[in-house]
Design a protein around this motif. Structure first.
Motif, short mmCIF file in Angstrom:
data_model
loop_
_atom_site.label_atom_id
_atom_site.label_comp_id
_atom_site.label_asym_id
_atom_site.label_seq_id
_atom_site.Cartn_x
_atom_site.Cartn_y
_atom_site.Cartn_z
N GLY A 94 0.95 -1.39 0.04
CA GLY A 94 -0.03 0.00 -0.14
C GLY A 94 0.71 1.41 -0.06
N PRO A 95 0.19 2.49 -0.37
CA PRO A 95 0.88 3.72 -0.49
C PRO A 95 1.23 4.27 0.81
N TYR A 96 1.05 3.60 1.98
CA TYR A 96 0.82 4.42 3.18
C TYR A 96 1.88 3.47 4.22
N PRO A 97 3.24 4.04 4.37
CA PRO A 97 4.16 3.44 4.99
C PRO A 97 3.86 2.77 6.43
N GLU A 98 2.90 3.71 7.03
CA GLU A 98 2.65 3.32 8.40
C GLU A 98 1.65 2.39 8.67
N CYS A 99 0.84 2.10 7.44
CA CYS A 99 0.03 0.87 7.58
C CYS A 99 0.85 -0.44 7.58
N THR A 100 1.91 -0.42 6.62
CA THR A 100 2.73 -1.61 6.37
C THR A 100 3.74 -1.83 7.62
N ALA A 101 4.02 -0.82 8.30
CA ALA A 101 4.97 -0.77 9.68
C ALA A 101 4.25 -1.31 11.00
N ASN A 102 3.06 -0.65 11.01
CA ASN A 102 2.32 -1.12 11.99
C ASN A 102 1.25 -2.12 11.86
N TYR A 103 0.88 -2.78 10.84
CA TYR A 103 -0.01 -3.91 10.79
C TYR A 103 0.55 -5.06 9.94
N VAL A 104 -0.17 -6.05 9.96
CA VAL A 104 -0.13 -7.16 9.04
C VAL A 104 -1.21 -7.64 8.14
N GLY A 105 -0.99 -8.41 7.32
CA GLY A 105 -2.17 -9.09 6.62
C GLY A 105 -3.24 -8.12 6.34
N PRO A 106 -4.76 -8.50 6.45
CA PRO A 106 -5.96 -7.65 6.27
C PRO A 106 -5.75 -6.13 6.93
N ALA A 107 -5.24 -6.30 8.29
CA ALA A 107 -5.05 -4.94 8.67
C ALA A 107 -4.37 -4.02 8.05
N ARG A 108 -3.43 -4.26 7.42
CA ARG A 108 -2.66 -3.32 6.40
C ARG A 108 -3.55 -2.83 5.40
N ALA A 109 -4.08 -3.83 4.72
CA ALA A 109 -5.10 -3.21 3.82
C ALA A 109 -6.31 -2.45 4.46
N ASP A 110 -6.69 -2.65 5.43
CA ASP A 110 -7.90 -2.09 6.16
C ASP A 110 -7.33 -0.50 6.43
N CYS A 111 -6.10 -0.59 7.06
CA CYS A 111 -5.53 0.80 7.13
C CYS A 111 -5.41 1.76 6.00
N ALA A 112 -5.02 1.10 4.86
CA ALA A 112 -4.70 1.81 3.64
C ALA A 112 -5.97 2.05 3.00
N CYS A 113 -6.98 1.29 3.16
CA CYS A 113 -8.40 1.65 2.70
C CYS A 113 -8.91 2.74 3.37
N THR A 114 -8.84 2.70 4.54
CA THR A 114 -9.37 4.03 5.30
C THR A 114 -8.63 5.14 4.95
N LYS A 115 -7.29 5.06 4.98
CA LYS A 115 -6.47 6.38 4.72
C LYS A 115 -6.94 6.97 3.39
N ALA A 116 -7.00 6.03 2.26
CA ALA A 116 -7.46 6.42 0.96
C ALA A 116 -8.93 6.85 0.81
N ALA A 117 -9.87 6.33 1.75
CA ALA A 117 -10.96 7.02 1.76
C ALA A 117 -11.08 8.45 2.34
N ALA A 118 -10.57 8.62 3.52
CA ALA A 118 -10.03 9.91 4.13
C ALA A 118 -9.58 10.62 2.97
N LYS A 119 -8.71 10.52 2.57
CA LYS A 119 -7.96 11.45 1.82
C LYS A 119 -8.55 12.03 0.45
N ASN A 120 -9.82 11.03 -0.07
CA ASN A 120 -10.73 11.39 -1.17
C ASN A 120 -12.17 11.91 -0.67
N GLY A 121 -12.28 11.93 0.62
CA GLY A 121 -13.38 12.40 0.98
C GLY A 121 -14.82 11.60 0.91
N LEU A 122 -14.41 10.11 1.03
CA LEU A 122 -15.30 9.25 1.09
C LEU A 122 -15.96 8.63 2.38
N ARG A 123 -15.44 9.08 3.30
CA ARG A 123 -15.96 8.60 4.88
C ARG A 123 -17.13 9.64 5.30
#
Length: 181
Positions: A17-46
């Motif tokens: 994912g494009p968010y280094p903090e997600c890769t550094a702080n999580y593993v597996g699906p939680a990494r993807a969840d973190c990146a999904c949430t950050k991408a949604a926030a960045k693009n006004g989808l939350r």
């Protein structure tokens, strides 16, 4: 609620994912969840500042977890009908309700969080069977060596949206990101 296919790709360990903090702080699906949430926030989808997004990834375990149940946030007591609706990033309806074993959706996910249209070649990790139940995964979504893992097609509405082929875990694919209800 919104759903999108990630603008980024990742191998089966979800570390791309494009968010280094997600890769550094999580593993597996939680990494993807973190990146999904950050991408949604960045693009006004939350819907609000604490609104989470989850990756649509089936999981092994006791019992196995359908990807739609991960999205619901209630993996151990997944309801047979999870009320929506979910819209793609361009505002078109994707699914009104997640129905157990239905396998199909009402409209294509089609877009990234940046509202870029995708093609059938832009495969997405799911691990889902044709009916939407869990079938396989990249060993807890922490592996890049497993083979024949189910992937989806973001342009499809039939079962191909989450079961449109297979791929090896060392191939870069996108992730579906669903807003939690």
């Amino acid at each position: 609620y919104y759903v999108f296919a990630s603008s980024w790709t990742t191998m089966g360990d979800m570390a791309g994912g494009p968010y280094p903090e997600c890769t550094a702080n999580y593993v597996g699906p939680a990494r993807a969840d973190c990146a999904c949430t950050k991408a949604a926030a960045k693009n006004g989808l939350r819907k609000h500042s604490n609104h989470a997004f989850r990756a649509y990834l089936g999981m092994t375990g006791t019992p196995t977890m359908e990807a739609r149940c991960r999205v619901s946030g209630q993996p151990s007591s997944c309801l047979p009908n999870i009320p929506g609706p979910w819209f793609n990033a361009d505002g078109a309806i994707v699914v009104n309700n997640f129905i157990s074993n239905a396998g199909t959706i009402d409209g294509p996910i089609l877009f990234t969080e940046n509202r870029v249209a995708l093609t059938a070649a832009d495969q997405v990790w799911t691990g889902a069977s044709a009916t939407g139940t869990h079938q396989n995964e990249c060993l807890g979504w922490n592996d890049t060596t497993a083979t024949n893992i189910n992937v989806g097609d973001p342009t499809a509405t039939g079962t191909g949206w989450h079961n449109g082929g297979t791929s090896n875990c060392n191939a870069p694919k996108r992730v579906y990101c669903f807003a939690t209800p």
